[in-house]
Motif scaffolding. Structure first.
Motif, PDB file in Angstrom:
ATOM      1  N   LYS A   1     -19.139 -11.326 -38.794  1.00  0.00           N
ATOM      2  CA  LYS A   1     -19.825 -12.617 -38.861  1.00  0.00           C
ATOM      3  C   LYS A   1     -21.065 -12.635 -37.968  1.00  0.00           C
ATOM      4  CE  LYS A   1     -15.388 -15.008 -39.458  1.00  0.00           C
ATOM      5  NZ  LYS A   1     -14.424 -15.895 -38.757  1.00  0.00           N
ATOM      6  N   ILE A   2     -20.893 -12.192 -36.707  1.00  0.00           N
ATOM      7  CA  ILE A   2     -21.985 -12.268 -35.734  1.00  0.00           C
ATOM      8  C   ILE A   2     -23.196 -11.456 -36.188  1.00  0.00           C
ATOM      9  CG2 ILE A   2     -22.693 -11.572 -33.399  1.00  0.00           C
ATOM     10  CD1 ILE A   2     -19.825 -12.253 -32.481  1.00  0.00           C
ATOM     11  N   PHE A   3     -22.938 -10.239 -36.678  1.00  0.00           N
ATOM     12  CA  PHE A   3     -24.033  -9.329 -37.015  1.00  0.00           C
ATOM     13  C   PHE A   3     -24.363  -9.300 -38.499  1.00  0.00           C
ATOM     14  CE2 PHE A   3     -22.005  -7.530 -33.141  1.00  0.00           C
ATOM     15  CZ  PHE A   3     -23.064  -7.747 -32.269  1.00  0.00           C
TER      16      PHE A   3
ATOM     17  N   ARG B   1     -30.012  -1.453 -34.463  1.00  0.00           N
ATOM     18  CA  ARG B   1     -30.051  -2.643 -33.605  1.00  0.00           C
ATOM     19  C   ARG B   1     -29.576  -2.355 -32.178  1.00  0.00           C
ATOM     20  NH1 ARG B   1     -27.471  -7.567 -37.042  1.00  0.00           N
ATOM     21  NH2 ARG B   1     -27.471  -6.517 -39.056  1.00  0.00           N
ATOM     22  N   LEU B   2     -28.908  -1.240 -31.988  1.00  0.00           N
ATOM     23  CA  LEU B   2     -28.464  -0.857 -30.640  1.00  0.00           C
ATOM     24  C   LEU B   2     -29.677  -0.427 -29.823  1.00  0.00           C
ATOM     25  CD1 LEU B   2     -25.197   1.234 -31.165  1.00  0.00           C
ATOM     26  CD2 LEU B   2     -25.439  -0.692 -29.590  1.00  0.00           C
ATOM     27  N   VAL B   3     -29.901  -1.086 -28.690  1.00  0.00           N
ATOM     28  CA  VAL B   3     -31.043  -0.709 -27.855  1.00  0.00           C
ATOM     29  C   VAL B   3     -30.610  -0.158 -26.500  1.00  0.00           C
ATOM     30  CG1 VAL B   3     -32.670  -2.253 -28.973  1.00  0.00           C
ATOM     31  CG2 VAL B   3     -31.307  -3.108 -27.041  1.00  0.00           C
ATOM     32  N   GLY B   4     -29.395  -0.506 -26.054  1.00  0.00           N
ATOM     33  CA  GLY B   4     -28.928  -0.030 -24.755  1.00  0.00           C
ATOM     34  C   GLY B   4     -27.445   0.287 -24.773  1.00  0.00           C
ATOM     35  N   ILE B   5     -27.058   1.396 -24.108  1.00  0.00           N
ATOM     36  CA  ILE B   5     -25.661   1.823 -24.057  1.00  0.00           C
ATOM     37  C   ILE B   5     -25.363   2.380 -22.662  1.00  0.00           C
ATOM     38  CG2 ILE B   5     -25.587   2.359 -26.539  1.00  0.00           C
ATOM     39  CD1 ILE B   5     -25.877   5.328 -25.803  1.00  0.00           C
TER      40      ILE B   5
ATOM     41  N   PRO C   1     -28.995 -18.135 -31.525  1.00  0.00           N
ATOM     42  CA  PRO C   1     -29.988 -18.826 -32.344  1.00  0.00           C
ATOM     43  C   PRO C   1     -30.206 -18.162 -33.707  1.00  0.00           C
ATOM     44  CG  PRO C   1     -31.056 -17.604 -30.577  1.00  0.00           C
ATOM     45  CD  PRO C   1     -29.597 -17.528 -30.321  1.00  0.00           C
ATOM     46  N   ALA C   2     -29.872 -16.851 -33.783  1.00  0.00           N
ATOM     47  CA  ALA C   2     -30.058 -16.106 -35.041  1.00  0.00           C
ATOM     48  C   ALA C   2     -29.160 -14.880 -35.002  1.00  0.00           C
ATOM     49  CB  ALA C   2     -31.523 -15.692 -35.192  1.00  0.00           C
ATOM     50  N   VAL C   3     -29.123 -14.145 -36.099  1.00  0.00           N
ATOM     51  CA  VAL C   3     -28.354 -12.885 -36.126  1.00  0.00           C
ATOM     52  C   VAL C   3     -28.975 -11.926 -35.111  1.00  0.00           C
ATOM     53  CG1 VAL C   3     -27.696 -10.890 -37.524  1.00  0.00           C
ATOM     54  CG2 VAL C   3     -27.716 -13.182 -38.550  1.00  0.00           C
ATOM     55  N   PRO C   4     -28.191 -11.391 -34.168  1.00  0.00           N
ATOM     56  CA  PRO C   4     -28.752 -10.522 -33.119  1.00  0.00           C
ATOM     57  C   PRO C   4     -29.361  -9.246 -33.699  1.00  0.00           C
ATOM     58  CG  PRO C   4     -26.534 -11.261 -32.547  1.00  0.00           C
ATOM     59  CD  PRO C   4     -26.747 -11.617 -33.976  1.00  0.00           C
ATOM     60  N   LEU C   5     -30.574  -8.952 -33.284  1.00  0.00           N
ATOM     61  CA  LEU C   5     -31.277  -7.749 -33.735  1.00  0.00           C
ATOM     62  C   LEU C   5     -31.405  -6.707 -32.622  1.00  0.00           C
ATOM     63  CD1 LEU C   5     -34.143  -9.343 -35.865  1.00  0.00           C
ATOM     64  CD2 LEU C   5     -31.925  -8.477 -36.628  1.00  0.00           C
ATOM     65  N   ARG C   6     -31.119  -7.115 -31.388  1.00  0.00           N
ATOM     66  CA  ARG C   6     -31.193  -6.201 -30.239  1.00  0.00           C
ATOM     67  C   ARG C   6     -29.883  -6.300 -29.459  1.00  0.00           C
ATOM     68  NH1 ARG C   6     -36.027  -4.116 -29.347  1.00  0.00           N
ATOM     69  NH2 ARG C   6     -35.673  -3.768 -27.112  1.00  0.00           N
ATOM     70  N   ILE C   7     -29.097  -5.218 -29.507  1.00  0.00           N
ATOM     71  CA  ILE C   7     -27.746  -5.216 -28.940  1.00  0.00           C
ATOM     72  C   ILE C   7     -27.667  -4.241 -27.771  1.00  0.00           C
ATOM     73  CG2 ILE C   7     -25.284  -4.873 -29.432  1.00  0.00           C
ATOM     74  CD1 ILE C   7     -26.060  -5.034 -32.455  1.00  0.00           C
ATOM     75  N   VAL C   8     -27.085  -4.685 -26.668  1.00  0.00           N
ATOM     76  CA  VAL C   8     -26.711  -3.791 -25.576  1.00  0.00           C
ATOM     77  C   VAL C   8     -25.190  -3.736 -25.545  1.00  0.00           C
ATOM     78  CG1 VAL C   8     -26.602  -3.500 -23.063  1.00  0.00           C
ATOM     79  CG2 VAL C   8     -28.763  -4.118 -24.156  1.00  0.00           C
TER      80      VAL C   8
END
Length: 268
Positions: A121-123, A40-44, A15-22
């Motif tokens: 493109k995605i981010f 933007r990385l929240v989980g690894i 729906p939008a540019v991802p701001l929270r990435i796992v």
């Protein structure tokens, strides 16, 4: 609303540019960091060791084969990054119940470049992604020039013991071997076959046996055991990250390969 297609041919809608990435892929965690997406990385995963400080600043959600879905759900990710080889189909399916999942499928450097382009493109980091593509292209061209005229060596690249498993055709490792003029004696097989090391002499009799630093921690006694099943092979411990981490690490890998080539010239 934008639609993208991952490297397994699966469409995802964002729906939008991802701001929270796992990220459940160590090499891609490093790439996301190098694209300027640390915030933007929240989980690894616990195997996401580059850059090292992320392990103390981001939520650890498990490994690459076993994750904690509830921990990931609580992070409320906008997107989850997976890999066809490193993560199981079960994990991917479970993650899709939480958020859109982008799955990479990497065999060649062209696959890497296509992935970095798509991440741009995605981010919304097209400039950074193009910069890394340029760096990788330059490093690869420079290395190919460095390799001109160098002889091919018969090799075997082991990734596991009990049972012994080698890298074969259809893997990123095998592509890196070809760039290094390492002719893979198991290149006629697929993926990561179990092999009978006692038959190495009749199955190719390599000049060099490589023992990867990951995922199995090979020791000196393993090198001795494998060496005695060949006529004359040199056994060499190599940095598995340089052969198997697809992403921004490729730039460092080509420098590493130059040093490895010099080691190959040294007398046994």
């Amino acid at each position: 609303m934008k639609q993208y297609t991952d490297q397994t041919g699966t469409a995802i809608t964002l729906p939008a540019v991802p701001l929270r990435i796992v990220s459940l892929v160590p090499s891609l965690t490093e790439l996301l960091f190098d694209l300027g997406l640390e915030d933007r990385l929240v989980g690894i995963t616990k195997f996401c060791v580059h850059p090292y400080h992320l392990k103390s600043t981001k939520k650890i959600v498990g490994g690459t084969k076993k994750v904690h879905p509830e921990k990931i759900r609580l992070l409320q990710p906008d997107i989850i990054i997976c890999n066809k080889e490193e993560n199981t189909q079960e994990i991917v399916d479970t993650m899709r119940e939480i958020a859109p999942v982008w799955v990479s499928d990497i065999v060649t450097i062209d696959d890497v470049l296509a992935m970095i382009t798509e991440f741009g493109k995605i981010f919304s980091v097209r400039t950074q992604s193009q910069q890394w593509i340029n760096k990788i292209n330059y490093a690869q061209a420079d290395f190919k020039k460095f390799m001109e005229g160098r002889e091919w060596l018969k090799t075997a690249y082991f990734i596991w013991k009990d049972p012994y498993m080698a890298a074969a055709n259809g893997t990123f490792i095998n592509e890196m071997m070809k760039l290094n003029h390492f002719s893979n004696i198991y290149g006629h097989l697929q993926r990561y076959p179990e092999v009978i090391v006692q038959k190495m002499r009749i199955q190719g009799d390599p000049d060099v046996v490589f023992l990867s630093s990951e995922p199995y921690p090979f020791k000196d006694e393993d090198a001795f055991e494998l060496g005695r099943h060949t006529h004359h092979a040199k056994t060499v411990f190599v940095d598995g990250e340089m052969f198997s981490w697809y992403g921004s690490r490729l730039v460092k890998a080509f420098d590493y390969f130059k040093k490895l080539q010099e080691r190959m010239q040294e007398p046994a």
